[in-house]
Write a protein that holds these residues in place. Structure first.
Motif, PDB file in Angstrom:
ATOM      1  N   HIS A 106     -43.614 -12.813 -72.559  1.00  0.00           N
ATOM      2  CA  HIS A 106     -44.813 -12.860 -72.017  1.00  0.00           C
ATOM      3  C   HIS A 106     -45.914 -12.967 -73.310  1.00  0.00           C
ATOM      4  CE1 HIS A 106     -48.058 -12.508 -69.285  1.00  0.00           C
ATOM      5  NE2 HIS A 106     -48.663 -11.208 -70.100  1.00  0.00           N
ATOM      6  N   TRP A 107     -45.972 -11.886 -74.184  1.00  0.00           N
ATOM      7  CA  TRP A 107     -46.851 -11.721 -75.273  1.00  0.00           C
ATOM      8  C   TRP A 107     -46.552 -12.344 -76.677  1.00  0.00           C
ATOM      9  CZ3 TRP A 107     -51.184  -9.789 -73.457  1.00  0.00           C
ATOM     10  CH2 TRP A 107     -51.226  -8.934 -72.381  1.00  0.00           C
ATOM     11  N   LEU A 108     -45.314 -12.640 -76.833  1.00  0.00           N
ATOM     12  CA  LEU A 108     -45.013 -12.985 -78.296  1.00  0.00           C
ATOM     13  C   LEU A 108     -44.510 -14.412 -78.309  1.00  0.00           C
ATOM     14  CD1 LEU A 108     -43.689  -9.636 -79.410  1.00  0.00           C
ATOM     15  CD2 LEU A 108     -46.030 -10.456 -79.946  1.00  0.00           C
ATOM     16  N   GLU A 116     -55.966  -4.165 -71.793  1.00  0.00           N
ATOM     17  CA  GLU A 116     -55.388  -5.332 -71.260  1.00  0.00           C
ATOM     18  C   GLU A 116     -56.413  -6.497 -71.575  1.00  0.00           C
ATOM     19  OE1 GLU A 116     -53.455  -7.724 -67.464  1.00  0.00           O
ATOM     20  OE2 GLU A 116     -54.209  -5.917 -67.375  1.00  0.00           O
ATOM     21  N   PRO A 165     -47.387  -2.918 -74.886  1.00  0.00           N
ATOM     22  CA  PRO A 165     -48.788  -3.667 -74.493  1.00  0.00           C
ATOM     23  C   PRO A 165     -49.616  -2.930 -73.658  1.00  0.00           C
ATOM     24  CG  PRO A 165     -46.947  -5.147 -74.673  1.00  0.00           C
ATOM     25  CD  PRO A 165     -46.527  -3.822 -74.938  1.00  0.00           C
ATOM     26  N   GLN A 209     -53.503 -13.125 -80.153  1.00  0.00           N
ATOM     27  CA  GLN A 209     -52.347 -13.855 -80.319  1.00  0.00           C
ATOM     28  C   GLN A 209     -51.645 -12.735 -81.005  1.00  0.00           C
ATOM     29  OE1 GLN A 209     -53.521 -18.076 -82.032  1.00  0.00           O
ATOM     30  NE2 GLN A 209     -51.803 -18.667 -80.596  1.00  0.00           N
ATOM     31  N   ALA A 210     -51.103 -11.790 -80.358  1.00  0.00           N
ATOM     32  CA  ALA A 210     -50.393 -10.609 -80.956  1.00  0.00           C
ATOM     33  C   ALA A 210     -49.204 -11.002 -81.561  1.00  0.00           C
ATOM     34  CB  ALA A 210     -49.991  -9.727 -79.950  1.00  0.00           C
ATOM     35  N   ILE A 254     -56.011  -7.187 -75.660  1.00  0.00           N
ATOM     36  CA  ILE A 254     -54.892  -7.932 -76.091  1.00  0.00           C
ATOM     37  C   ILE A 254     -54.426  -9.284 -75.491  1.00  0.00           C
ATOM     38  CG2 ILE A 254     -53.651  -5.890 -76.822  1.00  0.00           C
ATOM     39  CD1 ILE A 254     -51.844  -6.099 -74.270  1.00  0.00           C
ATOM     40  N   SER A 255     -55.248  -9.320 -73.975  1.00  0.00           N
ATOM     41  CA  SER A 255     -54.890 -10.641 -73.520  1.00  0.00           C
ATOM     42  C   SER A 255     -55.895 -11.964 -74.443  1.00  0.00           C
ATOM     43  CB  SER A 255     -55.723 -10.644 -72.217  1.00  0.00           C
ATOM     44  OG  SER A 255     -56.990 -10.616 -72.069  1.00  0.00           O
ATOM     45  N   VAL A 312     -41.346  -8.500 -72.192  1.00  0.00           N
ATOM     46  CA  VAL A 312     -42.487  -8.294 -72.946  1.00  0.00           C
ATOM     47  C   VAL A 312     -42.547  -9.150 -74.284  1.00  0.00           C
ATOM     48  CG1 VAL A 312     -43.639  -6.564 -74.624  1.00  0.00           C
ATOM     49  CG2 VAL A 312     -42.948  -5.749 -72.534  1.00  0.00           C
ATOM     50  N   TYR A 313     -41.557  -9.556 -74.749  1.00  0.00           N
ATOM     51  CA  TYR A 313     -41.371 -10.711 -75.885  1.00  0.00           C
ATOM     52  C   TYR A 313     -41.826 -11.954 -75.268  1.00  0.00           C
ATOM     53  CZ  TYR A 313     -39.813 -13.954 -79.493  1.00  0.00           C
ATOM     54  OH  TYR A 313     -39.691 -14.870 -80.320  1.00  0.00           O
TER      55      TYR A 313
END
Length: 479
Positions: free
Chosen positions: A468-470, A443, A438, A450-451, A446-447, A465-466
């Motif tokens: 927070h982002w996925l 930022e 990320p 919906q990655a 990608i913010s 990371v998973y």
């Protein structure tokens, strides 16, 4: 005078200063100020018939359909304004060359076909909505005889591997456009770029991050214009926007079933204790069918050895063994195959939602699309670390074609791309797949996504990371 001419003029002034001495310092200061702060003023009006809108469509049937719908909406809006129609080009229809998606190869044809009648070329995504009246108001601010590169500005927060660590000392100093908000080239700039493309070779054979590489090519190490930020080029809806954007994860209905996707994870003994536990702690639970493929059999995971020795790079032999196994009776028959690395982080629920947009009866290769030697009729490929999604039809056509690895350690994703290109199977791109971490991306960019995936565990906590982002806070019911 254009930004391009101001910069070149200032270079001449700098040379003259060597002869004129310190007394010319005021002239130098004024010139620098002009180059940095030149502001557009109102100019002669531009009609819609002078605007070429290029929708960055793809050859897959879903994207072709979306592009045609967007074109119809734009032309309907023009009719309601009572103006002549703009030219609306679907990029995938511009020529038979699949590499036109990288824009630079398409510029000579855009220039020769539309350059004499157009004042502006405006590039948008399939899901970018345009308010034509506001777009014209924006374009009126800029002299059409000058070189302009307009867009919504993005920049790196830190030096990024996907940008080859460009501007590593001050990453935020270089801006590139957010493609979802649209970006524009004045005709004089597009024509000059088209001439350059036909006369010189690109410095890099690879197309990795299109928006950044286009901005670098236009900037030309300071000889061309930088991006001019346009506040009316928007993603989120607000007042006075010329563009807005919906989503890269469209709502095509219910997600496909977990039983429709077979997941293949490439690993090796070296990473059984380091990377495999991360997969198990994060996204494995969302898989209906999943197998780990290694160079050794380990019942505790479990892993399956495909009889292919581990290689330090490439893994083409292992990937083609996975493809053959997918078509065999050794595994459940599914519509889709997902191949990932053991350090890929992925949201399977989001992937299954996206897959509902695609027809599994078509040959589909989906992921983050890179390009190799596209100016010289090269090929595209879906990057392996971000996750490669293949329909059963695509796998079957590939294996039956006889296309294969030239060595076990050949780059699997590039070999697949070359094979699919030879078969006429397009590589379908989704920016929700990411080959890097990320923090290697803007930022701001990608913010708003919906990655679906990220790749690599370098200097990060992959589980964090998973989450927070996925990981969806309120996931939909699993099928």
């Amino acid at each position: 005078m254009s930004h391009h001419h101001v910069v070149n003029g200032c270079k001449l002034v700098a040379v003259l200063l060597l002869w004129l001495g310190p007394s010319a310092g005021d002239t130098h200061t004024a010139c620098a100020h002009a180059a940095e702060h030149q502001e557009p003023t109102a100019h002669s009006s531009v009609g819609l018939e002078e605007v070429v809108i290029v929708i960055q469509t793809q050859r897959n049937s879903y994207h072709t359909r979306r592009g045609r719908q967007r074109r119809a909406e734009i032309l309907q809006q023009a009719a309601e304004l009572g103006q002549a129609d703009p030219v609306v080009v679907l990029l995938h229809e511009l020529s038979d060359y699949e590499g036109d998606w990288s824009i630079l190869p398409a510029l000579p044809q855009l220039s020769s076909t539309y350059g004499k009648s157009a004042s502006w070329f405006f590039f948008i995504e399939e899901e970018t909505r345009v308010t034509l009246a506001t777009l014209l108001q924006v374009l009126h601010r800029y002299q059409v005889q000058e070189e302009w590169f307009l867009g919504k500005s993005l920049h790196d927060n830190e030096a990024s591997i996907i940008h080859h660590y460009a501007f590593s000392e001050e990453p935020a100093s270089f801006s590139y456009p957010e493609p979802a908000a649209g970006w524009a080239l004045s005709t004089p700039l597009l024509q000059r770029l088209a001439e350059r493309i036909e006369l010189e070779y690109l410095k890099s054979d690879f197309t990795i991050d299109l928006k950044h590489e286009i901005a670098l090519y236009i900037w030309e190490e300071g000889n061309g214009p930088k991006l001019t930020a346009v506040p009316e080029f928007c993603i989120e809806m607000r007042d006075n926007c010329a563009t807005t954007f919906t989503t890269y994860l469209p709502n095509c209905g219910n997600a496909v079933s977990t039983k429709d996707v077979f997941v293949a994870v490439k690993t090796c003994q070296r990473f059984h204790l380091e990377r495999v536990p991360v997969v198990k702690a994060t996204w494995e639970k969302n898989a209906g069918f999943l197998e780990f493929y290694s160079d050794v059999t380990d019942a505790s995971i479990p892993t399956i050895s495909l009889g292919v020795p581990n290689t330090e790079r490439g893994h083409c032999g292992k990937t083609f063994a996975i493809l053959r196994r997918f078509l065999s009776k050794a595994v459940p028959k599914t519509d889709w195959l997902l191949i990932v690395d053991d350090d890929t982080l992925i949201s399977l629920p989001r992937l299954r939602r996206l897959l509902h947009c695609y027809n599994p009866k078509e040959a589909v290769s989906l992921g983050e699309r890179y390009g190799y030697s596209l100016i010289q009729n090269g090929y595209s490929y879906a990057t392996g670390g971000a996750g490669m999604v293949l329909s059963r039809v695509a796998v079957s056509r590939l294996i039956s074609s006889g296309c294969s690895c030239y060595s076990d350690d050949a780059p699997d994703d590039m070999v697949l791309g070359r094979c699919f290109t030879s078969l006429g199977i397009p590589i379908t791109h989704s920016p929700l797949f990411h080959q890097a971490r990320p923090n290697d991306y803007s930022e701001k960019l990608i913010s708003l996504q919906q990655a679906i995936s990220f790749h690599k565990h370098w200097d990060i906590d992959p589980v964090a990371v998973y989450k927070h982002w996925l990981q969806d806070t309120h996931p939909r019911d699993e099928l």
